[in-house]
Design a protein around this motif. Sequence first.
Motif, mmCIF file in Angstrom:
data_model
loop_
_atom_site.group_PDB
_atom_site.id
_atom_site.type_symbol
_atom_site.label_atom_id
_atom_site.label_comp_id
_atom_site.label_asym_id
_atom_site.label_seq_id
_atom_site.Cartn_x
_atom_site.Cartn_y
_atom_site.Cartn_z
ATOM 1 N N ILE A 5 0.841 -1.193 0.000
ATOM 2 C CA ILE A 5 0.000 0.000 0.000
ATOM 3 C C ILE A 5 0.876 1.242 0.000
ATOM 4 O O ILE A 5 0.606 2.211 -0.721
ATOM 5 N N ALA A 6 1.944 1.224 0.784
ATOM 6 C CA ALA A 6 2.870 2.357 0.801
ATOM 7 C C ALA A 6 3.531 2.543 -0.559
ATOM 8 O O ALA A 6 3.712 3.673 -1.022
ATOM 9 N N PHE A 7 3.882 1.446 -1.215
ATOM 10 C CA PHE A 7 4.444 1.526 -2.564
ATOM 11 C C PHE A 7 3.426 2.108 -3.534
ATOM 12 O O PHE A 7 3.750 2.973 -4.348
ATOM 13 N N ILE A 66 9.132 3.352 9.541
ATOM 14 C CA ILE A 66 9.963 4.271 8.761
ATOM 15 C C ILE A 66 10.932 3.497 7.874
ATOM 16 O O ILE A 66 11.175 3.884 6.721
ATOM 17 N N LEU A 67 11.455 2.403 8.370
ATOM 18 C CA LEU A 67 12.353 1.577 7.566
ATOM 19 C C LEU A 67 11.610 0.957 6.380
ATOM 20 O O LEU A 67 12.104 0.979 5.248
ATOM 21 N N ALA A 68 10.411 0.430 6.620
ATOM 22 C CA ALA A 68 9.616 -0.143 5.534
ATOM 23 C C ALA A 68 9.206 0.936 4.541
ATOM 24 O O ALA A 68 9.158 0.705 3.325
ATOM 25 N N TRP A 69 8.915 2.128 5.060
ATOM 26 C CA TRP A 69 8.536 3.252 4.204
ATOM 27 C C TRP A 69 9.688 3.639 3.273
ATOM 28 O O TRP A 69 9.477 3.888 2.096
ATOM 29 N N ALA A 70 10.907 3.655 3.826
ATOM 30 C CA ALA A 70 12.070 3.985 2.995
ATOM 31 C C ALA A 70 12.249 2.957 1.877
ATOM 32 O O ALA A 70 12.568 3.316 0.740
ATOM 33 N N GLY A 71 12.029 1.693 2.190
ATOM 34 C CA GLY A 71 12.128 0.663 1.159
ATOM 35 C C GLY A 71 11.046 0.783 0.108
ATOM 36 O O GLY A 71 11.303 0.628 -1.090
ATOM 37 N N ALA A 72 9.819 1.072 0.542
ATOM 38 C CA ALA A 72 8.718 1.227 -0.410
ATOM 39 C C ALA A 72 8.936 2.440 -1.300
ATOM 40 O O ALA A 72 8.670 2.394 -2.512
ATOM 41 N N LEU A 73 9.435 3.521 -0.725
ATOM 42 C CA LEU A 73 9.684 4.721 -1.526
ATOM 43 C C LEU A 73 10.835 4.524 -2.501
ATOM 44 O O LEU A 73 10.828 5.099 -3.590
ATOM 45 N N SER A 95 -0.117 5.739 -12.466
ATOM 46 C CA SER A 95 -0.129 6.333 -11.129
ATOM 47 C C SER A 95 -1.557 6.544 -10.627
ATOM 48 O O SER A 95 -1.826 6.364 -9.438
ATOM 49 N N PHE A 96 -2.456 6.896 -11.508
ATOM 50 C CA PHE A 96 -3.861 7.043 -11.110
ATOM 51 C C PHE A 96 -4.425 5.697 -10.658
ATOM 52 O O PHE A 96 -5.095 5.609 -9.627
ATOM 53 N N SER A 97 -4.138 4.641 -11.402
ATOM 54 C CA SER A 97 -4.617 3.305 -11.038
ATOM 55 C C SER A 97 -4.000 2.828 -9.731
ATOM 56 O O SER A 97 -4.691 2.251 -8.885
ATOM 57 N N ALA A 98 -2.718 3.081 -9.535
ATOM 58 C CA ALA A 98 -2.057 2.668 -8.296
ATOM 59 C C ALA A 98 -2.632 3.403 -7.097
ATOM 60 O O ALA A 98 -2.808 2.814 -6.022
ATOM 61 N N GLY A 99 -2.952 4.671 -7.261
ATOM 62 C CA GLY A 99 -3.555 5.434 -6.169
ATOM 63 C C GLY A 99 -4.922 4.912 -5.787
ATOM 64 O O GLY A 99 -5.258 4.814 -4.600
ATOM 65 N N ILE A 100 -5.723 4.547 -6.777
ATOM 66 C CA ILE A 100 -7.054 4.008 -6.498
ATOM 67 C C ILE A 100 -6.955 2.641 -5.829
ATOM 68 O O ILE A 100 -7.664 2.363 -4.852
ATOM 69 N N VAL A 101 -6.079 1.790 -6.317
ATOM 70 C CA VAL A 101 -5.900 0.468 -5.726
ATOM 71 C C VAL A 101 -5.418 0.582 -4.289
ATOM 72 O O VAL A 101 -5.917 -0.102 -3.384
ATOM 73 N N ALA A 102 -4.460 1.467 -4.042
ATOM 74 C CA ALA A 102 -3.950 1.644 -2.673
ATOM 75 C C ALA A 102 -5.014 2.186 -1.740
ATOM 76 O O ALA A 102 -5.143 1.730 -0.598
ATOM 77 N N SER A 103 -5.786 3.147 -2.216
ATOM 78 C CA SER A 103 -6.839 3.710 -1.364
ATOM 79 C C SER A 103 -7.899 2.680 -1.030
ATOM 80 O O SER A 103 -8.357 2.601 0.121
ATOM 81 N N CYS A 104 -8.301 1.890 -2.001
ATOM 82 C CA CYS A 104 -9.292 0.841 -1.758
ATOM 83 C C CYS A 104 -8.748 -0.239 -0.831
ATOM 84 O O CYS A 104 -9.448 -0.711 0.068
#
Length: 110
Positions: A5-7, A66-73, A95-104
Amino acid sequence: MNAWIAFALGLPGFAALGMAMERHQDELFARPLSDARRWLCRLAGAALLCASLGACIAAWSVSVGILAWAGALTGASMSVGTILTYRPRWLLPLSFSAGIVASCAWAFGL
């Protein structure tokens, strides 16, 4: 699961930050964006990156989040960089599709 989700939130976040740069506006749009839209892209990118941090901290403790966030980013930024290099027109729909999938996924707890 929250690392994904962070990715998926980091991907549109970095895409929005890329859209704010004049260099990438030529590749993504027919004309440059106005200053107001450029600031809106920067604000949206920062908000999405903060939301991805929230997803990681919600799943783990602050230090591990924060460590997982750094890896996802790292993965998200490399993906956006690769897409901008080879297929810049794919960045907006992806990017639009990834944002919708992550939000859902975050909303439904998947």
